[in-house]
Motif scaffolding. Structure first.
Motif, PDB file in Angstrom:
ATOM      1  N   VAL A  55     -44.562  72.935 -47.864  1.00  0.00           N
ATOM      2  CA  VAL A  55     -43.218  72.869 -47.296  1.00  0.00           C
ATOM      3  C   VAL A  55     -42.221  73.607 -48.187  1.00  0.00           C
ATOM      4  CG1 VAL A  55     -41.307  71.333 -46.711  1.00  0.00           C
ATOM      5  CG2 VAL A  55     -43.630  70.746 -46.019  1.00  0.00           C
ATOM      6  N   ALA A  56     -42.378  73.488 -49.504  1.00  0.00           N
ATOM      7  CA  ALA A  56     -41.490  74.190 -50.431  1.00  0.00           C
ATOM      8  C   ALA A  56     -41.618  75.699 -50.271  1.00  0.00           C
ATOM      9  CB  ALA A  56     -41.796  73.782 -51.867  1.00  0.00           C
ATOM     10  N   GLN A  57     -42.844  76.177 -50.090  1.00  0.00           N
ATOM     11  CA  GLN A  57     -43.059  77.616 -49.896  1.00  0.00           C
ATOM     12  C   GLN A  57     -42.454  78.097 -48.581  1.00  0.00           C
ATOM     13  OE1 GLN A  57     -44.485  79.610 -52.311  1.00  0.00           O
ATOM     14  NE2 GLN A  57     -44.391  77.713 -53.491  1.00  0.00           N
ATOM     15  N   LEU A  58     -42.665  77.332 -47.524  1.00  0.00           N
ATOM     16  CA  LEU A  58     -42.074  77.677 -46.229  1.00  0.00           C
ATOM     17  C   LEU A  58     -40.549  77.655 -46.303  1.00  0.00           C
ATOM     18  CD1 LEU A  58     -44.425  75.593 -43.888  1.00  0.00           C
ATOM     19  CD2 LEU A  58     -44.290  78.094 -43.950  1.00  0.00           C
ATOM     20  N   SER A  59     -40.013  76.659 -47.022  1.00  0.00           N
ATOM     21  CA  SER A  59     -38.558  76.548 -47.181  1.00  0.00           C
ATOM     22  C   SER A  59     -37.985  77.787 -47.845  1.00  0.00           C
ATOM     23  CB  SER A  59     -38.208  75.315 -48.028  1.00  0.00           C
ATOM     24  OG  SER A  59     -38.636  74.130 -47.412  1.00  0.00           O
ATOM     25  N   ASN A  60     -38.672  78.265 -48.862  1.00  0.00           N
ATOM     26  CA  ASN A  60     -38.210  79.475 -49.553  1.00  0.00           C
ATOM     27  C   ASN A  60     -38.155  80.663 -48.611  1.00  0.00           C
ATOM     28  OD1 ASN A  60     -38.008  78.126 -52.025  1.00  0.00           O
ATOM     29  ND2 ASN A  60     -40.083  78.671 -52.658  1.00  0.00           N
ATOM     30  N   LYS A  61     -39.112  80.739 -47.696  1.00  0.00           N
ATOM     31  CA  LYS A  61     -39.178  81.866 -46.760  1.00  0.00           C
ATOM     32  C   LYS A  61     -37.991  81.880 -45.801  1.00  0.00           C
ATOM     33  CE  LYS A  61     -43.451  83.457 -47.804  1.00  0.00           C
ATOM     34  NZ  LYS A  61     -43.894  82.539 -48.850  1.00  0.00           N
ATOM     35  N   VAL A  62     -37.461  80.691 -45.481  1.00  0.00           N
ATOM     36  CA  VAL A  62     -36.417  80.620 -44.453  1.00  0.00           C
ATOM     37  C   VAL A  62     -35.043  80.273 -45.008  1.00  0.00           C
ATOM     38  CG1 VAL A  62     -38.086  80.014 -42.671  1.00  0.00           C
ATOM     39  CG2 VAL A  62     -36.912  78.187 -43.919  1.00  0.00           C
ATOM     40  N   LEU A 112     -34.986  81.369 -37.708  1.00  0.00           N
ATOM     41  CA  LEU A 112     -36.240  80.801 -38.207  1.00  0.00           C
ATOM     42  C   LEU A 112     -37.439  81.546 -37.636  1.00  0.00           C
ATOM     43  CD1 LEU A 112     -35.455  76.976 -38.038  1.00  0.00           C
ATOM     44  CD2 LEU A 112     -36.099  78.226 -40.088  1.00  0.00           C
ATOM     45  N   GLN A 113     -37.374  81.873 -36.365  1.00  0.00           N
ATOM     46  CA  GLN A 113     -38.474  82.608 -35.740  1.00  0.00           C
ATOM     47  C   GLN A 113     -38.688  83.969 -36.394  1.00  0.00           C
ATOM     48  OE1 GLN A 113     -37.094  82.437 -31.623  1.00  0.00           O
ATOM     49  NE2 GLN A 113     -38.802  81.100 -31.074  1.00  0.00           N
ATOM     50  N   SER A 114     -37.589  84.647 -36.715  1.00  0.00           N
ATOM     51  CA  SER A 114     -37.717  85.990 -37.302  1.00  0.00           C
ATOM     52  C   SER A 114     -38.168  85.937 -38.759  1.00  0.00           C
ATOM     53  CB  SER A 114     -36.386  86.746 -37.192  1.00  0.00           C
ATOM     54  OG  SER A 114     -35.383  86.112 -37.966  1.00  0.00           O
ATOM     55  N   LEU A 115     -37.740  84.919 -39.483  1.00  0.00           N
ATOM     56  CA  LEU A 115     -38.095  84.806 -40.904  1.00  0.00           C
ATOM     57  C   LEU A 115     -39.521  84.302 -41.103  1.00  0.00           C
ATOM     58  CD1 LEU A 115     -34.757  83.263 -42.252  1.00  0.00           C
ATOM     59  CD2 LEU A 115     -35.635  85.547 -42.763  1.00  0.00           C
ATOM     60  N   LEU A 116     -39.967  83.413 -40.209  1.00  0.00           N
ATOM     61  CA  LEU A 116     -41.311  82.852 -40.348  1.00  0.00           C
ATOM     62  C   LEU A 116     -42.324  83.713 -39.600  1.00  0.00           C
ATOM     63  CD1 LEU A 116     -41.167  78.953 -40.219  1.00  0.00           C
ATOM     64  CD2 LEU A 116     -41.833  80.416 -42.111  1.00  0.00           C
ATOM     65  N   LEU A 152     -53.317  73.684 -39.347  1.00  0.00           N
ATOM     66  CA  LEU A 152     -51.880  73.484 -39.518  1.00  0.00           C
ATOM     67  C   LEU A 152     -51.106  74.784 -39.294  1.00  0.00           C
ATOM     68  CD1 LEU A 152     -51.796  71.064 -42.595  1.00  0.00           C
ATOM     69  CD2 LEU A 152     -51.383  70.517 -40.192  1.00  0.00           C
ATOM     70  N   ILE A 153     -51.660  75.883 -39.737  1.00  0.00           N
ATOM     71  CA  ILE A 153     -51.019  77.188 -39.509  1.00  0.00           C
ATOM     72  C   ILE A 153     -50.872  77.444 -38.011  1.00  0.00           C
ATOM     73  CG2 ILE A 153     -51.409  79.692 -39.644  1.00  0.00           C
ATOM     74  CD1 ILE A 153     -52.556  79.202 -42.467  1.00  0.00           C
ATOM     75  N   ALA A 154     -51.930  77.165 -37.247  1.00  0.00           N
ATOM     76  CA  ALA A 154     -51.888  77.375 -35.793  1.00  0.00           C
ATOM     77  C   ALA A 154     -50.802  76.506 -35.152  1.00  0.00           C
ATOM     78  CB  ALA A 154     -53.256  77.058 -35.183  1.00  0.00           C
ATOM     79  N   LYS A 155     -50.643  75.288 -35.625  1.00  0.00           N
ATOM     80  CA  LYS A 155     -49.633  74.381 -35.069  1.00  0.00           C
ATOM     81  C   LYS A 155     -48.219  74.856 -35.396  1.00  0.00           C
ATOM     82  CE  LYS A 155     -52.561  70.251 -34.984  1.00  0.00           C
ATOM     83  NZ  LYS A 155     -52.804  68.893 -35.540  1.00  0.00           N
ATOM     84  N   ILE A 215     -46.011  82.475 -42.923  1.00  0.00           N
ATOM     85  CA  ILE A 215     -46.625  81.154 -42.736  1.00  0.00           C
ATOM     86  C   ILE A 215     -47.945  81.072 -43.482  1.00  0.00           C
ATOM     87  CG2 ILE A 215     -47.638  79.567 -41.045  1.00  0.00           C
ATOM     88  CD1 ILE A 215     -45.574  80.712 -39.011  1.00  0.00           C
ATOM     89  N   ALA A 216     -48.803  82.050 -43.279  1.00  0.00           N
ATOM     90  CA  ALA A 216     -50.136  82.029 -43.905  1.00  0.00           C
ATOM     91  C   ALA A 216     -50.044  82.032 -45.427  1.00  0.00           C
ATOM     92  CB  ALA A 216     -50.953  83.214 -43.421  1.00  0.00           C
ATOM     93  N   SER A 217     -49.155  82.855 -45.969  1.00  0.00           N
ATOM     94  CA  SER A 217     -49.052  82.950 -47.434  1.00  0.00           C
ATOM     95  C   SER A 217     -48.538  81.652 -48.055  1.00  0.00           C
ATOM     96  CB  SER A 217     -48.147  84.116 -47.827  1.00  0.00           C
ATOM     97  OG  SER A 217     -46.816  83.900 -47.392  1.00  0.00           O
TER      98      SER A 217
END
Length: 425
Positions: free
Chosen positions: A161-168, A344-348, A372-375, A353-355
């Motif tokens: 979640v922390a990694q995803l948060s950084n992305k967005v 969010l759609q454009s950033l993720l 989880l990635i697929a979801k 997501i995979a990284s």
């Protein structure tokens, strides 16, 4: 008719027998991490190692009956050993001191302070739900259904979640997974906190220098933000875009437990005015995976609408509307919800997501990563629709008449209690 009644009675007896068989599989209510290949932990000199092979907990291992009745959940992730770095707290770059134990009911935590005043926390990966078990459950011998519910939480969700948060661009507490051996620094806390697996992360209050945000030097809790708003109604405002994005991000990762005490606020000083930027914390319920006959019966939309398993699509969005949302988001326009959903759609991207999941060890990724990635990807696809529905559900909710969780002691007028910006009107 008699045969039908008899048949139903037999089925109920079988169900009751399977239930008690499942719930009596273990009487334990708490078990800490298990170090592999080191049977006598107290005799180990951990200074000779830089890491350990450790399983978060083997308490949730289950036989076939228990798996059917109480679900598969994330049992394998909890019991799979992974390599974790060893941390001696008094040898960090900045010297630390222990301030106090945290007040969480399930998570054991220690609040730490750096020399510059920055606050950090050690939050146990293993949970102890025994304080939440009611007496009636103990009397009936069914407390295991509450204890075993922890297996629906992914032990390492917060790291992804922390990694995803950084992305967005959503702030996070930057958790690090560490093994903390018994050590002089822990002193009287050694018995409870030594030789355990923790997330070491920043606190959502105090010094904010670690965020490295322009004009931001302090962090406050939600109740302090409310008091600041009451004292200076025209000078305190929300970063509405950041807050909407953060809540839509919660929907994306299936984090349904987002009450007011699970948010901090970075205070940005702009001359005479201040802006509050949200800092979410406590990601125990991200990717929550509730399965099995008994949990499905208990956590249905009629009784616990907010407790929802992380699936490719959101099961019941109205159940995810909280008092926090009504208080902070009700006056924000639909255009902001749609804009932030699109952002969010454009950033993720698929790569983003995979990284983010590569922060997990290979063994954990092989268990849960691809599913989880697929979801996440599927929820991303529908995010604008979710954002629109989320807006409408909040909009039609009645104004609050009671205080937010953690703010019960604040003296407020009806208007101040109803919503964040009600005092501006």
């Amino acid at each position: 008719m008699k045969k039908l009644v008899l048949g139903i009675g037999v089925l109920l007896l079988i169900f009751a027998a399977l239930t008690y068989w499942s719930l009596s599989s273990t009487a334990a209510t708490f078990k800490t991490c298990e170090i592999l290949g080191m049977p006598d932990v107290d005799k180990i000199n951990f200074r000779q190692y830089d890491s350990v092979l450790v399983a978060a907990s083997t308490l949730y291992e289950a036989n076939g009956v228990k798996t059917v009745m109480q679900g598969e959940q994330y049992r394998e992730a909890w019991s799979t050993p992974i390599k974790v770095p060893i941390l001696f707290l008094n040898e960090k770059e900045d010297s630390l001191k222990i301030l106090e134990e945290g007040g969480g009911k399930q998570t054991h935590s220690l609040k730490l302070q750096k020399e510059d005043g920055t606050l950090m926390t050690l939050r146990s990966v293993t949970k102890d739900p025994s304080p939440l078990v009611p007496k009636i459950a103990k009397t009936l011998g069914i407390e295991n259904i509450i204890v075993d519910g922890i297996s629906a939480q992914h032990p390492y969700a917060a790291l992804v979640v922390a990694q995803l948060s950084n992305k967005v661009g959503v702030l996070n507490t930057r958790p690090q997974l560490v093994f903390v051996p018994k050590q002089k620094f822990l002193s009287d806390y050694n018995h409870k906190y030594g030789n355990r697996l923790f997330l070491l992360e920043y606190e959502t209050e105090g010094n904010a220098k670690w965020l490295q945000l322009k004009n931001v030097d302090s962090l406050i809790d939600t109740d302090d933000l409310q008091e600041l708003k009451i004292k200076h109604p025209s000078k305190v405002e929300l970063s509405t875009e950041s807050l909407v994005r953060a809540r839509l991000f919660d929907l994306l990762i299936g984090d349904w437990d987002r009450h007011a005490k699970q948010w901090g606020w970075a205070i940005e000083n702009n001359g005479d005015a201040v802006k509050a930027i949200p800092l979410p914390c406590d990601r125990d319920n991200a990717f929550f995976n509730l399965e099995g006959v008994l949990p499905s019966l208990i956590s249905n939309n009629a009784f616990l609408p907010e407790v929802q398993s992380f699936e490719k699509e959101i099961d019941f969005l109205p159940g995810l509307i909280s008092p926090f949302d009504i208080y902070f988001l009700q006056d924000i326009p639909l255009s902001t919800f749609k804009k932030e959903a699109e952002k969010l759609q454009s950033l993720l991207t698929d790569d983003a997501i995979a990284s983010s999941f590569t922060v997990w060890s290979q063994s954990i990724y092989e268990l849960d990563g691809e599913e989880l990635i697929a979801k996440v990807k599927n929820r991303r696809k529908h995010l604008v629709a979710y954002a629109t529905q989320f807006y409408h559900e909040i909009k039609k909710s009645e104004r609050l008449t009671t205080a937010l969780k953690g703010s019960e002691d604040i003296e407020m007028t009806k208007e101040e209690m109803a919503c964040f910006n009600c005092t501006d009107k």
